[in-house]
Design an enzyme around this catalytic site. Structure first.
Site, mmCIF file in Angstrom:
data_model
loop_
_atom_site.group_PDB
_atom_site.id
_atom_site.type_symbol
_atom_site.label_atom_id
_atom_site.label_comp_id
_atom_site.label_asym_id
_atom_site.label_seq_id
_atom_site.Cartn_x
_atom_site.Cartn_y
_atom_site.Cartn_z
ATOM 1 N N ASP A 1 0.808 -1.230 0.000
ATOM 2 C CA ASP A 1 0.000 0.000 0.000
ATOM 3 C C ASP A 1 0.837 1.274 0.000
ATOM 4 O OD1 ASP A 1 0.709 -0.973 2.573
ATOM 5 O OD2 ASP A 1 -0.733 0.339 3.550
ATOM 6 N N GLU B 1 -0.664 -2.192 4.968
ATOM 7 C CA GLU B 1 0.183 -2.239 6.174
ATOM 8 C C GLU B 1 0.039 -0.967 6.998
ATOM 9 O OE1 GLU B 1 2.866 -1.855 9.113
ATOM 10 O OE2 GLU B 1 3.091 -0.520 7.413
HETATM 11 NI NI NI Z 1 6.172 1.094 5.666
#
Ligand code: NI
Length: 390
Positions: A74, A130
């Site tokens: 991401d 994440e």
């Molecule tokens: Ni990171």
């Protein structure tokens, strides 16, 4: 090791992903790029895992140990200002944390392992979300750890020079909780403050008093942070704000300290608000647990790092990072280790991750790919002599 032609290909993948950053659980284009690269290698994989994740399997010795390696995919809601030729083409989003590099590393490792397979099996986890989304949990719920004996992951780190790998035994990152303090006062004319309850003054005093929690209530030997990152109140210069909202983060390295800090924040907010006659609502949102590197995973990762970059390049960390990392969830299920890939080049000036000017030395992709391939082989060697799972 990765040759120059392969390195160029991996940089091409990194730059392509960098141009099209996608936020948590929306990594469709990124997953497609990963899928195309894995298909070129004829590696079995599945997309749409944990919503937008990709999981791949290289099975060479079905009865052998199974090792997983993981990258996050991401991007962040940051407007890129690097001026790089491959800058983000998506307004308001940027790969400002190096996850584009992490993906390229794992594809590089897949190329190396396909060419020279271990006597075991490899699971490649390309996870979404994440940065606060907890994509690791979504992947675990989708079953990516089923049958996996050990897992390794890592993050690009600008505090260390490219060509180095930093590792810490046991705790590697901290507890990351977020907090919100909502103060309800009484609005009115700024010229007649005695008729109001000023939410700005209450909020400002709370922010100031929160600074003494770490310095006065926490053992100085326990790294701890309380930071207020946003303070919103008021609409006009001549009106007293009736409401203020503070948001911040709490970082602790042990559970007891975390309990003390949360208790003190609640007491501070309640006491100051009561003094001024304001109402206050404090909410604490539990974040990621700490990354706890397993002793054996740590040993294997250290040996692999030595093999790839030589003993001088291995940095043993004495303190955990105050950052958070959802790799922690994998390590709650199976042993493994998380490392940091030095990515700072002396020609670049230091720019921290999450900055709109963030960039890293792409040589780190070569190091990361070689490390992942090596750590898989080393883990297989250690575990294949055992019949039972660690
Ligand atoms: Ni990171």
């Amino acid at each position: 090791m990765i040759n120059d032609g392969t390195f160029e290909y991996l940089c091409h993948i990194r730059r392509k992903i960098h141009q099209w950053p996608e936020p948590a659980f929306q990594e469709a284009k990124t997953a497609e790029t990963v899928s195309v690269a894995l298909s070129r290698l004829s590696i079995w994989h599945k997309t749409g895992v944990g919503k937008t994740g990709v999981v791949a399997r290289l099975e060479t010795t079905p009865s052998g140990p199974t090792i997983a390696i993981r990258a996050d995919m991401d991007a962040l809601p940051v407007e890129e200002k690097t001026g790089l030729p491959f800058s983000s083409r998506v307004s308001g989003y940027m790969h400002a944390c190096g996850h584009d590099g992490h993906i390229a590393m794992l594809i590089g490792a897949a190329m190396l392992l396909k060419e020279s397979p271990p006597e075991g099996n490899v699971v490649f986890i390309f996870q979404p979300a994440e940065e606060g989304g907890g994509g690791a949990r979504a992947m675990i719920e989708a079953g990516v750890l089923d049958g996996v004996d050990m897992i390794f992951g890592g993050h690009i780190d600008m505090h260390f020079p490219v060509g180095s790998i930093a590792i810490r035994q046991y705790m590697d990152t901290s507890y990351t909780d977020s907090l919100e303090i909502r103060i309800i006062g009484k609005g009115g004319h700024a010229a007649r403050p005695h008729e109001t309850v000023d939410a700005v003054v209450v909020g400002a005093q709370i922010v100031t008093l929160l600074q003494s929690i770490v310095s006065r209530s926490v053992d100085p030997l326990n790294p701890t942070v309380v930071s207020i990152g946003s303070f919103h109140a008021g609409t006009a210069y001549n009106a007293i704000a009736d409401e203020a909202v503070l948001r911040g983060t709490i970082r602790c390295t042990d559970k007891r300290t975390r309990d003390i800090v949360i208790e003190k924040i609640k007491k501070t907010a309640a006491s100051v608000s009561s003094l001024h006659g304001a109402d206050v609502y404090v909410s604490i949102h539990e974040g990621y647990p700490p990354v706890m590197n397993h002793p054996e995973g740590y040993r294997i990762a250290k040996e692999a790092a030595k093999e790839v970059i030589g003993e001088d390049g291995v940095i043993i960390l004495t303190q955990p990072s105050m950052g958070g990392e959802d790799f922690a969830y994998y390590l709650e299920h199976i042993p493994g280790c998380f490392v940091r890939f030095g990515a700072h080049n002396s020609l670049h000036k230091f720019v921290p991750t999450h900055s709109s000017n963030f960039d890293f030395d792409e040589e780190v992709i070569r190091v990361g790919a070689a490390f992942y391939a090596e750590v898989v082989k080393k883990a297989v060697e250690v575990l294949k002599h055992r019949n039972v799972r660690v």
